[in-house]
Design an enzyme around this catalytic site. Sequence first.
Site, PDB file in Angstrom:
ATOM      1  N   HIS A 900       1.083  -1.204   0.009  1.00  0.00           N
ATOM      2  CA  HIS A 900       0.122  -0.080  -0.042  1.00  0.00           C
ATOM      3  C   HIS A 900       0.960   1.135  -0.293  1.00  0.00           C
ATOM      4  O   HIS A 900       1.536   1.652   1.041  1.00  0.00           O
ATOM      5  CB  HIS A 900      -0.852   0.144   1.263  1.00  0.00           C
ATOM      6  CG  HIS A 900      -1.998  -0.796   1.189  1.00  0.00           C
ATOM      7  ND1 HIS A 900      -2.201  -1.810   2.414  1.00  0.00           N
ATOM      8  CD2 HIS A 900      -2.456  -1.756   0.035  1.00  0.00           C
ATOM      9  CE1 HIS A 900      -3.323  -2.832   1.904  1.00  0.00           C
ATOM     10  NE2 HIS A 900      -3.349  -2.874   0.558  1.00  0.00           N
ATOM     11  N   GLU A1082       1.324  -4.465  11.298  1.00  0.00           N
ATOM     12  CA  GLU A1082       0.936  -3.071  11.018  1.00  0.00           C
ATOM     13  C   GLU A1082       1.419  -2.102  12.033  1.00  0.00           C
ATOM     14  O   GLU A1082       1.373  -2.298  13.246  1.00  0.00           O
ATOM     15  CB  GLU A1082      -0.721  -2.927  11.515  1.00  0.00           C
ATOM     16  CG  GLU A1082      -1.505  -4.079  10.907  1.00  0.00           C
ATOM     17  CD  GLU A1082      -2.128  -3.346   9.296  1.00  0.00           C
ATOM     18  OE1 GLU A1082      -1.566  -2.200   9.345  1.00  0.00           O
ATOM     19  OE2 GLU A1082      -2.807  -4.086   8.660  1.00  0.00           O
TER      20      GLU A1082
END
Length: 1189
Positions: A900, A1082
């Site tokens: 991303h 994350e």
Amino acid sequence: MNKPKMTTEKGIPSNSRVLMLLGQLEKMNGETVFSDVEVARHVTAKILHLIQTQEKTRKEIMAKGSSGIEVILTSLESTRDLQTVLNILYILNELVSVGGGYRVGVLVSKGGTAILLQLLLSASKESPPSDELMLHLHSILAKVGPKDKKFGIKARVHGALNITVNLLRQNLQNHKLLLPCLQVLRVYSANSVNAVSLGKNGVVDLMFKIIGPYSKKSTSLLKVALDTLGALLKSKTNARRAVDRAYMPMLLAVYQDWHRNDTRHRHMLIRKGILGCIKNITNIKPGRKAFIDAHGMKILYSTSTECLPVRTLDPLVNASSLVMRKCFPKNRLPLSTIKSVFQHTLPHVPAEGPVAQIYSQPPDVDDVLDDSDDNDENDTENDTENEEEEKDRNAQNDDIETDISKLRPKQNLGRPLQELKLYERFFPELSQDFQLYFDSEGKCLNPPAPPATKSIGPIIVPTAQVQAPPNPGPAHWEACLANDEPGPAHRETLSANDEPSDPPLHLESIHLSNDCDHAHWPQQARELARELERMALDGADSPPPNAVNGQRPPTPGEAERDFYCHRESEDDRDREREEDSSSLSSGEQAVLEVPDMAALLPLHDPELYIHMVKSTCSVPQYSEVAYPDYFGHILPPFREHILERVYGVQRLKIFQDIERLIHPADILEKVVYDLDLRLHSCPVISDGEALKFNSQFESGNLRKAVQVRRFEYDLILNSDINSNHYHQWFYFEVSSMRVATPYRFNIINCEKSNSQFNYGMQVLMYSVQEAIGGRPRWIRTGTDICYYKNHFSRSSLAAGGQKGKSYYTLTFTMTFQHKDDVCYFAYHYPYTYSTLKMHLQKLESLRTPQIYLQQDVLCETLGGNGCPVLTITAMPDSPAADHICQFRNRPYVFLTSRVHPGETNASWVMKGTLEFLMSSSPTAQSLREAYIFKIVPMLNPDGVINGNHRCSLSGEDLNRQWLNPNAELHPTIYHTKGLLQYLSAIQRAPMVYCDYHGHSRKKNVFMYGCSIKETVWQTNASATSCDLQEDLGYRTLPKILSHVAPAFSMSSCSFVVEKSKESTARVVVWREMGVQKSYTMESTLCGCDQGKYKGLQIGTRELEEMGAQFCVALLRLKRLTSPLELRHPSHFLDLETEVIQTNCKATSPTTYVLEEDEPSFLEEVDYSAESNEENADDDRTSDTEAALT
Ligand SMILES: [Zn+2]
């Protein structure tokens, strides 16, 4: 009805007076006819007297175990005598008027409601009904109603609604009776069915008869009437009725009247009640129109502005602001289309999905805001924040994978082994014999020739049919700039189009391309550049031909590059220093305190960066380089705390937005930057006073800047390429600013419903002046930051069928420190593809004879960029067979990152990992000896280069393509999966797989893993989970991380497999390759709320440290799982036991986490623009309302 026996609780003397009386009453209840009226009157009067005079008596009757209430209610049911009835009503009234809700609750639980309503019905049949009876009956019902959840329904069933309404109509002047009737009506109206039926009977109009101008008299009556009206107006039909009868102007007038006269703010509840009615009418579109037509905006704006200084009036300001935001006309973004400015022609368009939709849209369709949204009656009513969140939450729960077959490992490889053999060449470590790397005595040659580095070209799509590339569009293949190192075959096929006459790279200016605006260069920077040039010339062997000192101010990039040229090696630098000191001994030399970037940032090299940029292909053909990427980023020496939110910031910002409507003349609406103009002219629109914007450089994505007020700008971000949304990441440049003036910036097309910007995160800023002054760094900055739903909306078409989906504003205020500065703003610390390439090259310099480092290009992206893949491990001790054997048999650790593009933090974590792996520390050496690392550091180079937030050039989220990646559309995923499939096929599936990501809505660093058991636990399918055998090893690595990495939080981890994630790397690698330790890691974009960094925003130091600690944890994992260690128990084993124990203890694992970490509402003003009160259910008040009261 059963006749209850009078009983007493232990401890209460049975000779108590009231109990005796109750016993008497009970006896009479037992008789078939309530014969002796006189006795009944007498007994009830006595009880009443006792109750009125003694609290003790009340307690006795209401005490637990006492059947006093039942006896009294039974008497009420059986008697027909008015006086006795009245006596009993008095008794009940006395009983329930103190003692809070408990006593009323008892009354309700004993069936009091039905008995009272029945009495109401029978009393209404008398003609005329007794006023006194009605009065007392209603005052008890007014108390009972709110405590009985079914009151509304019961009243309707008993036919009580009209009785009360008729009574009201007949007694409009009788305030004594009016009040309890209104109170009961208020309870009736809370039921939505009742509200509709009451409205039909004219109750809305009736309420408007009661509501009048300011008067100190009967304020409590007015308050109840307003509450009732407010409840009624929650029904759409009633709201429409109010609009039709022109009640909106009346309400506004009444509100103003109270606002003017209630100077001591004694009647805030009345004022709030009026606003509540206005709020409910404006839930419907005609209501909003009526509000605007009646100058509601101006009225509420001016009244609230006057209320602002008095903090106790906040509820009024907040309620007004809610109404104004709701009524603010929905605007279209000032764009002709919300599709990305840049298009990239795909080899083929996917058959379905968002990209197919965009491609199938007729060219003339208005996708910004279509008419269908405007005419829709039910548009925004149900599209509320809370419901959205509710939906999210439900969806989350629905999202758990319940299909066990989808959780069990999938056995087949997916691709034939023969085909997977293609990937063999990316694993030379498995076949190399290393004879060349050691001398005859077995000593490692120094330096070892890098094994076959770069000898291997990228993979040409193997399934394929290498087709000739499609006819290049205007902003397509030409993007591949002339390349110093002509790349692989692929690019050669392009050379026909790639004429040397291609637009030259404007890298002379690293800042702004020459064809644009030279004057853009700040004066001071120009001077500095001149100084630099002088310095460079003095040391240069061959000065630029026409660069005569002082005649032509060079562009700074030029000068600086020259400057850096002369710093290429230590020797050069030393020589230069000598020359400098001899030739520039005058005072001016002192001014030149340009930082020694090489010393500050060992793995950064501006010159190399520029070189890398030249071979980076961007769709817009960027020819500029942003200063921060050129100079690099050095950690600030101070801590950056999570910002505490200042009270009322959001409200203030919203008021400023509302002023746009109130004072339209103040609004400039001047476009100062417009990327849509780029094909015809320059997107930077020069105008003396205004700021200058630019983002035409790698990872930049500003589309448009509009000057709204003198010091306020609305900014619009570009959509991901081949998409019409995904706006979150931003990176742009600002110049021509004034010093010490607060500028407000609003990014107006954000999409997520909440943001860490509401919870202390700041934007990042880089000042070129600061950089030149020796402080090249990104710092967290900006004040008055908040994130809220705004008045811009997109079409249902673009919102995927959802109507009128609002955008959100991120606003921040910045006061610049330096005159003539050039500043950059970013969502997070930028990390471009060119930075990665530079960094990978610099890593080579860390190579020691002990390190095996191999860099290859896995494949080419759609945009023509190479996707690097690295192999890092330790060189074998010697070419002896056993050493080679140990070398080849090391387990694999497979790491990927940056799928991303907007999650730049993932790249910084990867940087930390890579640098640790290349470091000379003993731990790093042990780690290299323990594993072979296969690393794809950037899975989505095209997305990164082109400033996308989420997607690749195919307009798709690459982390949703792992189940079935397409070799043409998703080459990096297809081939990374190929590498993993190959490993799996040769029985060498990695021990650990981890994909680095960034998380925008949570704090800390944490992992998502995969566990069948924990997934099944979440669905409470206990039956199926019993026979599941699962190794708990998937928890070990995160557990170790929580011990070694300060930013890591175990409690945020989740090991649940979600349906929506079935095509992510983590789930596919787990299920298809059988990698038990398969993770998504994350990292927060904001900061930490636990551990050593609690209260701090995250910076590159912490991110890089995380990457390094990940390696440390892997070494511990290795030791934990090594059989050698098992024989010598260490504290690591305790850790394992602890992991198992804690896990076993958890009967209901709480590891399943919701998307949101934060409470929904921090400030009284909610983040939504709409309220959720349209479909009023029985007892529901909005969150806002709850917060206000
Ligand atoms: Zn991500």
